[in-house]
Design an enzyme around this catalytic site. Structure first.
Site, PDB file in Angstrom:
ATOM      1  N   PRO A 144       0.830  -1.207   0.000  1.00  0.00           N
ATOM      2  CA  PRO A 144       0.000   0.000   0.000  1.00  0.00           C
ATOM      3  C   PRO A 144       0.863   1.255   0.000  1.00  0.00           C
ATOM      4  CG  PRO A 144       0.005  -1.012   2.170  1.00  0.00           C
ATOM      5  CD  PRO A 144       0.743  -1.944   1.265  1.00  0.00           C
ATOM      6  N   PRO A 145       0.279   2.414  -0.244  1.00  0.00           N
ATOM      7  CA  PRO A 145       1.061   3.655  -0.341  1.00  0.00           C
ATOM      8  C   PRO A 145       1.923   3.947   0.879  1.00  0.00           C
ATOM      9  CG  PRO A 145      -1.144   4.011  -1.200  1.00  0.00           C
ATOM     10  CD  PRO A 145      -1.140   2.637  -0.609  1.00  0.00           C
ATOM     11  N   TYR A 146       1.441   3.643   2.077  1.00  0.00           N
ATOM     12  CA  TYR A 146       2.227   3.906   3.282  1.00  0.00           C
ATOM     13  C   TYR A 146       3.553   3.135   3.249  1.00  0.00           C
ATOM     14  CZ  TYR A 146       3.843   3.460   8.088  1.00  0.00           C
ATOM     15  OH  TYR A 146       4.634   3.438   9.209  1.00  0.00           O
ATOM     16  N   ILE A 147       3.490   1.858   2.883  1.00  0.00           N
ATOM     17  CA  ILE A 147       4.711   1.050   2.792  1.00  0.00           C
ATOM     18  C   ILE A 147       5.620   1.580   1.693  1.00  0.00           C
ATOM     19  CG2 ILE A 147       5.607  -1.223   2.199  1.00  0.00           C
ATOM     20  CD1 ILE A 147       4.539  -1.102   5.015  1.00  0.00           C
ATOM     21  N   ARG A 150       7.512   4.520   3.087  1.00  0.00           N
ATOM     22  CA  ARG A 150       8.588   4.138   4.013  1.00  0.00           C
ATOM     23  C   ARG A 150       9.754   3.501   3.255  1.00  0.00           C
ATOM     24  NH1 ARG A 150       7.441   3.948   9.341  1.00  0.00           N
ATOM     25  NH2 ARG A 150       9.685   4.307   9.417  1.00  0.00           N
TER      26      ARG A 150
END
Length: 339
Positions: A144-147, A150
């Site tokens: 997902p975008p969060y990963i 990071r």
């Protein structure tokens, strides 16, 4: 005492769970500590330790340069964890652009060590055994975008080390548990809810864990012994929620939750997600991405951190016991204040 010990040490994100524990351990060693905070940040986690607080923002390069003046080491623990935001633009800005600003400032200010709090989410997946730092990231199509944010941040750090001479080290930290969680973090507070019988339903998933105090200790060890341009897995025991929550309920004498399977949970999340999208709702916690991340990680090999940093994490049972004791004490204190 080394040169970095005698100079001021800057901690960004010092009001957070990891950052505040880094601050406590630095102060306990007699170090001079400066903490960079936004004016809107809560300082509850910093009550007690004697530190210098300066105000700024990682998106404001001038405030970063000012905060780093006279510093030897920067512990960078800023993270925007809001994976549930529909618009992920701010997630990339805070997690990637903020780090780039800090690294540029560190190079300009002659910082001698830059220790970056990264995440196990940047590691590859190994279906055949424990994950090591050498396994390349291999699930970009499902991340997902969060990963992705990071991962981009960590890659930027490693590139800066390789191409610009940044004296940086990255720590790939597992899910953190333990005491002194003033925010509190969702997963740590969920453990407390289970312990006191406030969570009747649990997901049958698993996770790598680490004590927050051991994660902070790893950061200080990385400052001394970490190899520049390297990343280290900071994870202790992998545990299934059935066993994890059983530890908590045994301590408190409560009944363990009933568990639903990952497949059932994913199906439920998919259904709720579709309904919320039809209703044009935004920023919802229940999602298939969240379900996927809840069970994608398996056992992580911390051998490199043990060998090179001299890192020795404590038993998971101790972490669970101390987390529950702290939440219980805090709750009792809040009740006493109410009267």
């Amino acid at each position: 005492m080394t040169d970095t010990d005698s100079r001021v040490t800057l901690v960004t994100g010092g009001s957070g769970f990891v950052g505040s524990h880094i601050v406590r351990q630095l102060v306990a060693q007699g170090r001079k500590v400066r903490v960079l905070l936004r004016k809107s940040s809560s300082q509850e986690a910093l009550e007690g330790p004697s530190v210098e607080i300066v105000y700024g923002d990682v998106l404001d390069p001038e405030s970063l340069r000012a905060a780093m003046q006279g510093c030897g080491t920067v512990f960078y623990s800023v993270v925007d964890p809001r994976f549930w935001l529909t618009d992920q633009t701010i997630i990339f800005r805070n997690n990637v652009d903020g780090l780039v600003n800090a690294m540029d400032a560190a190079l300009e200010c002659g910082i001698q060590r830059f220790v970056f709090t990264s995440t196990m989410g940047t590691l590859g997946i190994n279906p055949d055994g424990p994950v090591t730092e050498d396994i390349p990231f291999n699930w970009l199509d499902r991340a997902p975008p969060y990963i992705r944010a990071r991962l981009e941040a960590e890659n930027r750090l490693l590139t800066y080390c390789r191409e610009k001479g940044l004296p940086g080290v990255a720590l790939c930290i597992a899910n953190t548990y333990g005491p002194d969680d003033y925010q509190p973090t969702p997963h740590n507070h969920a453990l407390w809810d289970v312990a006191r019988g406030k969570m009747p339903i649990g997901m049958d998933v698993g996770q790598p864990t680490v004590d927050i105090r051991d994660a902070a200790q790893a950061a200080l060890l990385a400052e001394k012994h970490g190899r520049i341009g390297e990343r280290y897995i900071i994870a202790n025991e992998y545990v299934r929620n059935r066993d994890f929550y059983a530890m908590a309920t045994k301590i408190c004498g409560t009944r363990p939750p009933r568990f639903i399977s990952y497949k059932a949970g994913y199906t439920l999340a998919w259904t709720i997600e579709r309904v919320l999208k039809l209703l044009r709702r935004k920023d919802y916690l229940v999602s298939t991405d969240a379900m996927f991340l809840s069970d994608v990680f398996r056992e992580l090999d911390n051998g490199k951190a043990r060998r090179e940093l001299g890192w020795t994490p404590r038993p998971l049972e101790e972490t669970v016991r101390d987390a529950i004791a702290w939440f219980s004490s805090r709750e009792e204190g809040e009740k006493a204040e109410a009267f």
